[in-house]
Design a protein around this motif. Structure first.
Motif, PDB file in Angstrom:
ATOM      1  N   ASP A  39      -3.441   4.427  -1.407  1.00 22.45           N
ATOM      2  CA  ASP A  39      -4.698   4.129  -0.722  1.00 22.45           C
ATOM      3  C   ASP A  39      -5.254   5.363  -0.034  1.00 22.45           C
ATOM      4  OD1 ASP A  39      -2.939   1.487  -0.654  1.00 22.45           O
ATOM      5  OD2 ASP A  39      -5.041   0.894  -0.586  1.00 22.45           O
ATOM      6  N   SER A  81     -12.284   2.009  -4.983  1.00 25.25           N
ATOM      7  CA  SER A  81     -11.506   2.109  -6.217  1.00 25.25           C
ATOM      8  C   SER A  81     -12.390   2.452  -7.405  1.00 25.25           C
ATOM      9  CB  SER A  81     -10.773   0.795  -6.487  1.00 25.25           C
ATOM     10  OG  SER A  81      -9.885   0.484  -5.438  1.00 25.25           O
ATOM     11  N   PRO A  93       0.835  -1.210   0.000  1.00 30.84           N
ATOM     12  CA  PRO A  93       0.000   0.000   0.000  1.00 30.84           C
ATOM     13  C   PRO A  93       0.870   1.261   0.000  1.00 30.84           C
ATOM     14  CG  PRO A  93      -0.767  -1.578   1.638  1.00 30.84           C
ATOM     15  CD  PRO A  93       0.543  -2.087   1.143  1.00 30.84           C
ATOM     16  N   TRP A 147       1.014   5.733   0.273  1.00 31.58           N
ATOM     17  CA  TRP A 147       0.376   6.879   0.903  1.00 31.58           C
ATOM     18  C   TRP A 147       0.703   8.142   0.114  1.00 31.58           C
ATOM     19  CZ3 TRP A 147      -2.669   6.266   5.306  1.00 31.58           C
ATOM     20  CH2 TRP A 147      -2.661   4.980   5.859  1.00 31.58           C
ATOM     21  N   ARG A 201       1.097   1.158  -8.648  1.00 33.21           N
ATOM     22  CA  ARG A 201       0.128   1.093  -7.557  1.00 33.21           C
ATOM     23  C   ARG A 201      -0.293   2.509  -7.175  1.00 33.21           C
ATOM     24  NH1 ARG A 201      -2.358  -2.395  -3.417  1.00 33.21           N
ATOM     25  NH2 ARG A 201      -3.347  -0.855  -2.076  1.00 33.21           N
ATOM     26  N   ASN A 210     -14.504  -3.469  -3.670  1.00 31.23           N
ATOM     27  CA  ASN A 210     -13.724  -2.557  -4.519  1.00 31.23           C
ATOM     28  C   ASN A 210     -14.449  -1.250  -4.810  1.00 31.23           C
ATOM     29  OD1 ASN A 210     -11.684  -4.449  -4.688  1.00 31.23           O
ATOM     30  ND2 ASN A 210     -12.386  -5.282  -6.647  1.00 31.23           N
ATOM     31  N   GLY A 264      -6.171   3.264  -4.715  1.00 27.46           N
ATOM     32  CA  GLY A 264      -5.778   1.910  -4.326  1.00 27.46           C
ATOM     33  C   GLY A 264      -5.706   0.917  -5.464  1.00 27.46           C
ATOM     34  N   GLN A 265      -6.016   1.330  -6.694  1.00 28.85           N
ATOM     35  CA  GLN A 265      -5.959   0.405  -7.820  1.00 28.85           C
ATOM     36  C   GLN A 265      -4.530   0.203  -8.287  1.00 28.85           C
ATOM     37  OE1 GLN A 265      -8.726   2.116 -10.713  1.00 28.85           O
ATOM     38  NE2 GLN A 265     -10.182   0.482 -10.299  1.00 28.85           N
TER      39      GLN A 265
END
Length: 637
Positions: free
Chosen positions: A269, A463, A237, A239, A266, A460, A514-515
């Protein structure tokens, strides 16, 4: 002379007995024909005259007169009560009249052999006459195949083997587009590979729906990147910033010296300037085709029912304060629910949907989207962030039917995105659904079951709704000294010209909070680069995107060297291996010229999927992939 007369009398006696027997049987048969208790009431047809009242019959080899022809009933009656012959077959001749009976010869030529032959012929004629009178004829063949019902459609998918791989009943009206297969590129001639990020997953679920129904998908339905993106990339994840992850390992699916390179992106999130819609306008297809079956994985559900389930899940996942509007279309358009706060109105909204959104009429998708964007623009004029969502099988047969026509009619959309959710097969327009999302700053997904609906609108949903980046694109630069050639697996319809990488007016991909998006390259390395202790640079990936709230442009980059190549495919991370298996499976299904299909290779894919699943602690998605590969292997034999 006396002996000859005796024989003659014997033969004459036999002939008389046979003739008398025939006449008695014919009369009895006539009586049975005219008796009401002899047979069940036949279907209406021209009446027959009895033998005694009929003129001499026509020869059996000629076609029956028009009055005797029985047209095929519509629909065909059950065999138990059908007594008329098929319309294309001549009607059996009635029993022969007296002058048609074969008579035993009465001359010297009528020896015993001839007598036996004549008697056999007479017996056969009698048997045929009896059969024509008593036995019911086979049921008539229908003039046209009756319309399939829900049960017959399920049977067609579940138990009837397709005529050849890739075919299924009801799927001839599905629309897909072949975007070709990326070739190997000589690094000396072009060291840059540029494409828009893609987080769509529809192609994998469409393929699963085909395989669940017992058919291989058409190769045009398979997009490699959407197979890979369906699975969790295993990235850590992040930030408030995107991250690029690069990993390489020897390819088990290519010749020696070839390496697979994974380039993963990525999204964070948590993002300070994320855009979460304050208003969601749902445009629902309620045309007649939405009454067809949605998926073939063992769960019976109409497309419209699955659409209702999806909206119900969406309403449950939206935070209080979000305004929701519902538009429905067939050949006409209706605003089912004016934009209203979801808090306290969830039940009312769902009641209106169930009352007014049911299958009927033709499909004017363009008019439905126009109405949806009218509501969306009105919401945006109040300072709200808006998302339009289309739930449809993509069939458009009234008004504007092409992506460019529909978007032209909608006009200026501002910053309003369009996310499309496909449902159903046969008919289904994959091209329209994908291109609408690609051209209107959205993403494209597909649901074939309530399980998949919960995945998209449940786990999901953040997202799906929250936007982390606009116009995200990536450029990979390869080192000609270490990489002889490269090939990008998939992304054929997401290609961006190298010179447009830093052109902010060129449309690219949208990425949700977050995808992740993963691309795989197949690399042919130079001799010295195969030494995995080498720290020679192989490639550098650069990500460029626009922050959704501030509009500022951000670039980040990441490199990979020869020392980063894993010792073996088995020693690579399980997420890397799972992505490689998914990509190779897609390559096989779309009949890539770079893949030679062999049953043994499919067996290896099955094993590798199970190995990855074991290393991921029996990940259900990985297990499902192994099962689908096995299904495709069986269907392809």
């Amino acid at each position: 002379m006396q002996q000859f007369d005796s024989r003659t009398r014997i033969w004459l006696g036999i002939g008389a007995v046979v003739v008398a027997s025939l006449l008695a049987t014919a009369c009895a048969s006539d009586g049975a024909d005219t008796s009401p208790a002899a047979a069940p009431p036949p279907a209406p047809q021209p009446s027959r005259q009895s033998l005694s009242d009929s003129p001499p019959p026509e020869p059996a080899s000629e076609a029956p007169p028009p009055a005797m022809a029985s047209p095929a009933p519509e629909p065909p009656p059950p065999p138990a009560v059908v007594l008329s012959p098929p319309p294309a077959s001549p009607e059996p001749a009635p029993p022969p009249a007296l002058d048609a009976v074969v008579v035993v010869p009465t001359t010297v030529a009528g020896n015993q052999a001839a007598a036996a032959e004549a008697e056999g012929a007479l017996a056969q004629a009698q048997a045929e006459a009896d059969a024509a009178r008593v036995a019911p004829a086979p049921p008539p063949a229908p003039a046209a195949a009756p319309a399939r019902t829900r049960a017959s459609e399920e049977s067609a998918w579940g138990s009837v083997e397709p005529t050849r791989p890739g075919e299924c009943w009801g799927c001839s009206s599905n629309i897909f587009r072949d975007y070709g297969v990326n070739p190997f590129v000589d690094t000396l001639r072009d060291p840059l590979s540029t494409f828009a990020l893609d987080v769509d997953t529809a192609s994998y679920v469409v393929t699963r729906n085909y395989l669940d129904g017992g058919s291989l998908p058409p190769m045009e339905a398979v997009r490699v990147e959407e197979f890979v993106n369906y699975f969790d990339g295993g990235y850590e994840p992040e930030w408030d910033e995107f991250a690029i992850h690069m990993e390489a390992a020897p390819s088990p699916f290519s010749r020696d010296g070839y390496v697979l390179l994974r380039v993963g992106v990525r999204a964070p999130d948590v993002l300070a300037d994320v855009v979460i819609p304050d208003s969601v306008i749902v445009v629902m297809d309620r045309s007649g085709s939405m009454g067809e079956q949605a998926g073939y994985g063992g769960e019976w559900l109409d497309r419209i029912q699955l659409a209702h389930e999806a909206v119900d899940l969406l309403l449950d996942g939206l935070p209080d304060g979000t305004r929701v509007g519902i538009v429905a279309y067939d050949d006409r358009v209706a605003t089912v629910v004016e934009p209203s706060d979801v808090a306290g109105n969830r039940d009312r909204i769902m009641r209106r949907i169930r009352d007014e959104v049911y299958p009927r009429g033709s499909t004017n998708a363009g008019a439905g989207l126009e109405r949806g964007f009218d509501l969306a623009l009105d919401e945006a004029s109040r300072g709200r962030d808006v998302l339009v969502m289309l739930l449809s099988d993509g069939v458009a047969n009234v008004g504007a039917t092409r992506t460019d026509q529909i978007l032209r009619d909608i006009g200026d959309r501002g910053d309003i995105g369009l996310t499309t959710i496909g449902v159903g097969l046969g008919p289904f327009n994959d091209v329209l659904m994908e291109q609408l999302a690609n051209s209107a700053d959205g993403t494209y997904h597909y649901i074939d079951s309530t399980h998949e609906a919960r995945r998209i609108f449940g786990s999901n949903i953040v997202s799906l709704l929250a936007l982390a980046a606009r116009d995200a694109k990536i450029q990979v630069e390869f080192n000609p000294d270490t990489v002889l050639s490269y090939r990008l697996l998939g992304f054929e319809n997401r290609d961006v010209a190298d010179e447009d990488f830093r052109d902010n007016t060129v449309d690219a991909g949208e990425v949700g909070l977050g995808q992740s998006s993963t691309a795989l390259y197949e690399l042919e390395l130079a001799g010295r680069s195969r030494d995995r202790s080498s720290r020679d640079w192989l490639a550098t990936a650069t990500l460029r995107y626009q922050r959704p709230r501030r509009g500022s442009i951000t670039e980040i980059e990441q490199s990979v060297t020869g020392a980063d190549i894993a010792r073996s495919f088995a020693s690579a991370s399980p997420h890397f291996r799972l992505a490689a298996v998914a990509a190779e499976f897609a390559e096989v299904l779309r009949r890539s010229p770079f893949v030679e299909y062999r049953d043994a290779d499919m067996a290896v894919l099955v094993d590798e999927a199970w190995y990855a699943s074991d290393d991921l602690r029996r990940d259900r998605d990985a297990e499902e992939l192994a099962e689908l590969i096995e299904d495709a292997r069986r269907l392809g034999r």
